[in-house]
Design a protein around this motif. Structure first.
Motif, PDB file in Angstrom:
ATOM      1  N   GLY A 314      10.764   4.680  18.070  1.00 31.69           N
ATOM      2  CA  GLY A 314      10.262   4.606  16.701  1.00 31.69           C
ATOM      3  C   GLY A 314       9.599   3.309  16.332  1.00 31.69           C
ATOM      4  N   GLU A 315       9.512   2.338  17.245  1.00 34.74           N
ATOM      5  CA  GLU A 315       8.857   1.070  16.932  1.00 34.74           C
ATOM      6  C   GLU A 315       7.349   1.220  17.116  1.00 34.74           C
ATOM      7  N   THR A 316       6.575   0.745  16.169  1.00 33.36           N
ATOM      8  CA  THR A 316       5.117   0.800  16.245  1.00 33.36           C
ATOM      9  C   THR A 316       4.581  -0.621  16.196  1.00 33.36           C
ATOM     10  N   LYS A 317       4.117  -1.106  17.339  1.00 34.06           N
ATOM     11  CA  LYS A 317       3.611  -2.472  17.417  1.00 34.06           C
ATOM     12  C   LYS A 317       2.339  -2.498  18.257  1.00 34.06           C
ATOM     13  N   LEU A 318       1.593  -3.581  18.094  1.00 33.47           N
ATOM     14  CA  LEU A 318       0.413  -3.798  18.924  1.00 33.47           C
ATOM     15  C   LEU A 318       0.831  -4.475  20.217  1.00 33.47           C
ATOM     16  N   ILE A 319       0.109  -4.184  21.266  1.00 34.51           N
ATOM     17  CA  ILE A 319       0.346  -4.869  22.534  1.00 34.51           C
ATOM     18  C   ILE A 319      -0.991  -5.033  23.230  1.00 34.51           C
ATOM     19  N   GLU A 320      -1.157  -6.147  23.905  1.00 28.77           N
ATOM     20  CA  GLU A 320      -2.384  -6.397  24.639  1.00 28.77           C
ATOM     21  C   GLU A 320      -2.086  -6.414  26.130  1.00 28.77           C
ATOM     22  N   THR A 321      -2.984  -5.811  26.892  1.00 31.02           N
ATOM     23  CA  THR A 321      -2.785  -5.725  28.332  1.00 31.02           C
ATOM     24  C   THR A 321      -4.149  -5.544  28.992  1.00 31.02           C
ATOM     25  N   THR A 322      -4.137  -5.288  30.319  1.00 26.29           N
ATOM     26  CA  THR A 322      -5.389  -5.028  31.042  1.00 26.29           C
ATOM     27  C   THR A 322      -5.421  -3.579  31.476  1.00 26.29           C
ATOM     28  N   LEU A 323      -6.600  -2.978  31.414  1.00 27.16           N
ATOM     29  CA  LEU A 323      -6.784  -1.580  31.820  1.00 27.16           C
ATOM     30  C   LEU A 323      -7.726  -1.538  33.017  1.00 27.16           C
ATOM     31  N   LYS A 324      -7.321  -0.771  34.021  1.00 25.05           N
ATOM     32  CA  LYS A 324      -8.109  -0.674  35.252  1.00 25.05           C
ATOM     33  C   LYS A 324      -9.081   0.501  35.153  1.00 25.05           C
ATOM     34  N   ARG A 325     -10.374   0.199  35.253  1.00 25.47           N
ATOM     35  CA  ARG A 325     -11.398   1.238  35.157  1.00 25.47           C
ATOM     36  C   ARG A 325     -11.552   1.955  36.500  1.00 25.47           C
ATOM     37  N   GLU A 332      -9.883  -5.960  29.036  1.00 22.55           N
ATOM     38  CA  GLU A 332      -8.807  -6.424  28.155  1.00 22.55           C
ATOM     39  C   GLU A 332      -8.706  -5.444  26.991  1.00 22.55           C
ATOM     40  N   VAL A 333      -7.524  -4.922  26.734  1.00 19.67           N
ATOM     41  CA  VAL A 333      -7.377  -3.899  25.688  1.00 19.67           C
ATOM     42  C   VAL A 333      -6.205  -4.240  24.771  1.00 19.67           C
ATOM     43  N   ARG A 334      -6.312  -3.704  23.537  1.00 16.42           N
ATOM     44  CA  ARG A 334      -5.209  -3.781  22.574  1.00 16.42           C
ATOM     45  C   ARG A 334      -4.776  -2.351  22.279  1.00 16.42           C
ATOM     46  N   ILE A 335      -3.483  -2.079  22.430  1.00 13.56           N
ATOM     47  CA  ILE A 335      -2.956  -0.714  22.291  1.00 13.56           C
ATOM     48  C   ILE A 335      -2.085  -0.623  21.047  1.00 13.56           C
ATOM     49  N   THR A 336      -2.331   0.425  20.268  1.00 13.84           N
ATOM     50  CA  THR A 336      -1.426   0.796  19.179  1.00 13.84           C
ATOM     51  C   THR A 336      -0.901   2.190  19.508  1.00 13.84           C
ATOM     52  N   ALA A 337       0.393   2.317  19.674  1.00 15.28           N
ATOM     53  CA  ALA A 337       0.984   3.600  20.047  1.00 15.28           C
ATOM     54  C   ALA A 337       1.888   4.118  18.934  1.00 15.28           C
ATOM     55  N   VAL A 338       1.762   5.406  18.637  1.00 12.14           N
ATOM     56  CA  VAL A 338       2.606   6.044  17.623  1.00 12.14           C
ATOM     57  C   VAL A 338       3.144   7.351  18.176  1.00 12.14           C
ATOM     58  N   ARG A 339       4.330   7.686  17.732  1.00  7.93           N
ATOM     59  CA  ARG A 339       4.959   8.929  18.197  1.00  7.93           C
ATOM     60  C   ARG A 339       4.291  10.145  17.582  1.00  7.93           C
TER      61      ARG A 339
END
Length: 789
Positions: A314-325, A332-339
């Protein structure tokens, strides 16, 4: 009315009274819908209206049943009638109150829906059976089959009624379904009108000769009414489902960011076109992949798995990571994930992914430009001070070497600045070669450099290497130059634990080396401090000056660069020493901070400014907002906000006349506490400005959290405005996006004004318009403005 009945028999309905029953039932239904909607919108203080609404509904229900009683044609006693009225009206009022109260609550699941429907049905059944038993006591003969059928049909009606109310009182969809409100209310009223008749039928016997079909008529009527009533929510329910589906698909398909829908195990179920473009995979290739397959590196994989588990909780936070194409490059990407929640059950996760590769590059460029000298690519003074502050926080000892190159000014004046820049570049390269990697080499400005010597290295040995290195000539454009270095060394914390003084002491030692013939190094010692400006002597004199109110305030105007009108002024402390004359703020302010005099000094300035503002207002001046510099130490005083409030009250001033200027370092410690104080000041009208903005890169991450009104671009950027154009533009853009005002300080030339205006910075301060002025000269400026208007 006649007396008691002797023989129980089936009643004969009066059609006129039945019609009136239906009319009043429809009115009750419409009122119930309107009351339910109003209750959801009223505040807690007006909840007493529920009682009033309940009485109104109870009265309309009573009128409905009155016509049922009359239409039945069954005699009843007067005494029973009054008892009926009291009991039935009371039950209806209580039931209405309970139903309207339930209308406020969100029904989250099927079990709540069933329970509420049964509760409504039970209230209706208890009210009707009790009322009819009292009024027709001597004519009652319960018909078990009809009674069971009545209970069933009342339950059906309650389910349909609650479903209709849930949809029609939902403000999120009301505009879409409001055209069905009155149709549903009428059909619901008709269905409700049939309830007392089927209950009455189940409590009476059939009159001989009428046949059983006459008893079925109310049930047929109820079944038809419920069938029609059931179709209303279904009609707009299907359209509503389509609308919701289309809205969902639009949000998914037309989202400017990449959207991934994954199941509870993390496998990708579907993506939008932006996800296809960002990853380089086809949509069918992404479907079925685990999201971890798109993450680069084991460390990042663990971080994202942990984040995914938190999202499922149930936690909704931003996270930054790397995405492999798909082409093995990384973004470099920023992810917002929601249930994704269906009926209170998590069935998956939406991941909204934004490509921030370019933003990251820009941030790195801004950081590099802010912390490096553009000519030599060495760290700059800001970088040096940052590293010194980090060592200070860690309480690690270090030494500071300050270098000045002899005869460089003569070369610069003889051959020009462009040639001098080439010499400086060679100096930077040679220093980087000589100094150990664990030490920091920085260009302070001009031909002045500094070396931060970390613990474990000997500063005298490094200084010797530098002296020897510059005993060899430098070459530029076919010419040979011998430029020797004068070096001063100070030690932390041996010489001082004040970082500004440490740099000053190293500078003093460097000048001592220059005075002693140059081309060598000199350690700092206290004898180098100018005896006429002895720090301890000045500390005592400053304390006496504060106690005797001997400091004065100068005002440096702020201008609108477009209209050339005064927009405010900065109040600056000035100290005229009885023997030494004007002492620079750069000398007495650090002394005040070190001697714990900064708080009384600043409060003295605040009172002087407030007193002056009162005088100007009494003289009829339209005084613009005046800013006062406040140190971080002041925010550690528990009574600071209270002091400002009481001072404003004492001088009968409004907070809108005052602005306080604080530095970025204010957020290093006790962030929440200080931010709360800033917000309290803003609530009484005082604006908050961040002074010297840009001198600390960490401020960029704090800025969105900080309760401020204005950014003041540091004069170090303005002095080389063309070279720092990108940084200035970024600060202005950032301030605009955060809805903050922006002002540039240290403006001295018309070209700087033109550049600032082109970048969107209209408010400026500096010697181009005016130096800091005594109060009477600033008053003359305002008087001139008053006469012009």
């Amino acid at each position: 009315m006649r007396g008691r009945m002797d023989i129980p028999h089936m009643y004969i309905f009066d059609l006129n009274n039945i019609a009136l029953t239906v009319v009043f039932s429809i009115i009750s239904s419409i009122l119930a819908v309107e009351f339910s909607r109003q209750i959801k919108r009223i505040s807690e203080k007006k909840k007493s209206k529920i009682a009033l609404y309940s009485v109104v509904l109870a009265f309309t229900f009573w009128l409905t049943h009155l016509f049922v009683i009359i239409s039945a044609g069954v005699p009843f006693s007067t005494s029973n009638y009054y008892l009926y009225f009291l009991i039935f009206f009371g039950i209806c009022a209580i039931g209405s109150f309970a139903a309207l109260s339930l209308a406020q609550r969100e029904i989250a699941n099927t079990s709540q829906y069933i329970f509420t429907s049964i509760l409504i049905a039970a209230s209706i059944l208890i009210a009707d059976f009790t009322a009819f038993y009292i009024i027709f006591k001597n004519a009652i003969t319960i018909q078990p089959i009809f009674a069971a059928l009545s209970v069933f049909m009342v339950l059906v009606t309650s389910f349909l009624l609650l479903r209709f109310l849930m949809q029609i009182t939902n403000e999120d969809i009301y505009e879409f379904v409001k055209k069905y409100k009155y149709i549903g209310s009428v059909l619901g009223g008709i269905a409700l009108a049939g309830i007392p008749y089927i209950i009455l039928t189940s409590m009476m016997t059939v009159v001989e000769g009428e046949g059983p079909h006459s008893a079925l008529a109310p049930f047929i009527f109820m079944a038809a009414a419920n069938l029609l009533f059931m179709l209303v929510p279904d009609l707009f329910g299907e359209k509503l489902i389509m609308k919701n589906v289309q809205s969902h698909l639009s949000l998914f398909s037309h989202n400017p960011d990449s959207v991934f829908r994954v199941d509870l195990q993390g496998y990708i179920l579907s993506v939008n076109k932006e996800a296809v473009e960002m990853t380089g995979y086809m949509a069918n290739e992404l479907a079925g992949l685990h999201f971890i397959d798109l993450i680069g590196g084991n460390e990042e994989e663990q971080k994202i798995r942990k984040y995914f588990r938190k999202v499922l909780r149930g936690e909704t936070k931003l996270i930054e990571t790397t995405l492999k194409r798909a082409d093995s490059t990384y973004a470099e990407v920023r992810i917002t994930a929601v249930r994704i929640i269906v009926k209170n059950t998590t069935v998956g996760v939406f991941g909204i992914v934004r490509d921030i590769t370019e933003q990251k590059k820009a941030d790195k460029m801004i950081e590099y430009l802010a912390y490096h000298d553009e000519l030599t690519n060495l760290p700059n003074r800001r970088n040096l001070e940052k590293v010194m502050a980090e060592l200070f926080i860690k309480d690690e000892a270090f030494s500071l070497i300050y270098l000045d190159f002899d005869r460089f000014k003569r070369i610069n004046d003889t051959f020009g600045h462009s040639f001098g820049d080439k010499i400086l570049m060679q100096i930077g390269k040679k220093l980087a070669e000589v100094v150990p990697e664990e030490c920091l080499v920085a260009r302070i400005g001009g031909d002045e450099f500094a070396i931060l010597v970390a613990e474990g290295n000997k500063p005298d040995q490094i200084a010797n290497k530098v002296v020897r290195a510059f005993q060899s000539p430098l070459f530029a454009e076919g010419m040979e130059f011998l430029i020797t270095a004068s070096i001063g060394i100070s030690k932390y914390p041996e010489d001082t634990d004040n970082l500004e003084l440490l740099l000053k002491y190293a500078d003093m030692a460097m000048y001592k080396a220059k005075e002693n013939g140059a081309n060598h190094f000199q350690f700092f010692d206290q004898s180098m401090v100018d005896q006429n400006l002895n720090k301890f002597e000045l500390e005592n004199d400053l304390r006496n000056a504060i106690n005797s109110d001997a400091l004065t305030v100068f005002y440096q105007p702020k201008y609108n660069a477009t209209t050339n009108e005064i927009t405010g002024a900065e109040a600056l402390a000035r100290w005229k020493h009885p023997r030494h004359g004007m002492i620079p703020p750069g000398v007495f302010i650090p002394i005040a901070e070190e001697a714990n005099l900064i708080v009384p000094l600043e409060r003295l300035i605040i009172r002087q400014v407030f007193s002056q503002l009162v005088t100007w207002k009494e003289q009829g001046f339209d005084v613009p907002r005046t800013s006062i510099n406040i140190s971080i130490i002041h925010f550690y005083q528990e009574d600071f906000v209270k002091f400002m409030q009481l001072a404003l009250k004492e001088y009968d001033l409004y907070g809108e006349l005052i602005e306080i200027e604080v530095t970025e370092s204010i957020m290093i410690k006790k962030e929440d506490s200080i931010n709360a104080q800033l917000q309290s000041l803003r609530e009484i009208g005082i604006e908050v400005s961040i002074d010297d903005f840009g001198t600390g890169y960490s401020s960029l991450s704090y800025l969105s959290k900080l309760s401020v009104d204005r950014l003041k671009i540091d004069q170090s950027f303005i002095s080389h405005s063309q070279e720092n154009r990108e940084i200035i533009s970024t600060i202005v853009s950032m301030a605009t996006n955060l809805k903050l005002k922006v002002i540039a300080e240290g403006v001295e030339t018309e070209s700087q004004i033109d550049l600032l205006k082109s970048l969107g910075c209209q408010e400026v301060q500096g010697y181009f318009y005016s130096p800091p002025l005594p109060s009477n000269e600033y008053e003359t400026m305002m008087n001139r403005k008053l006469q012009e208007t």
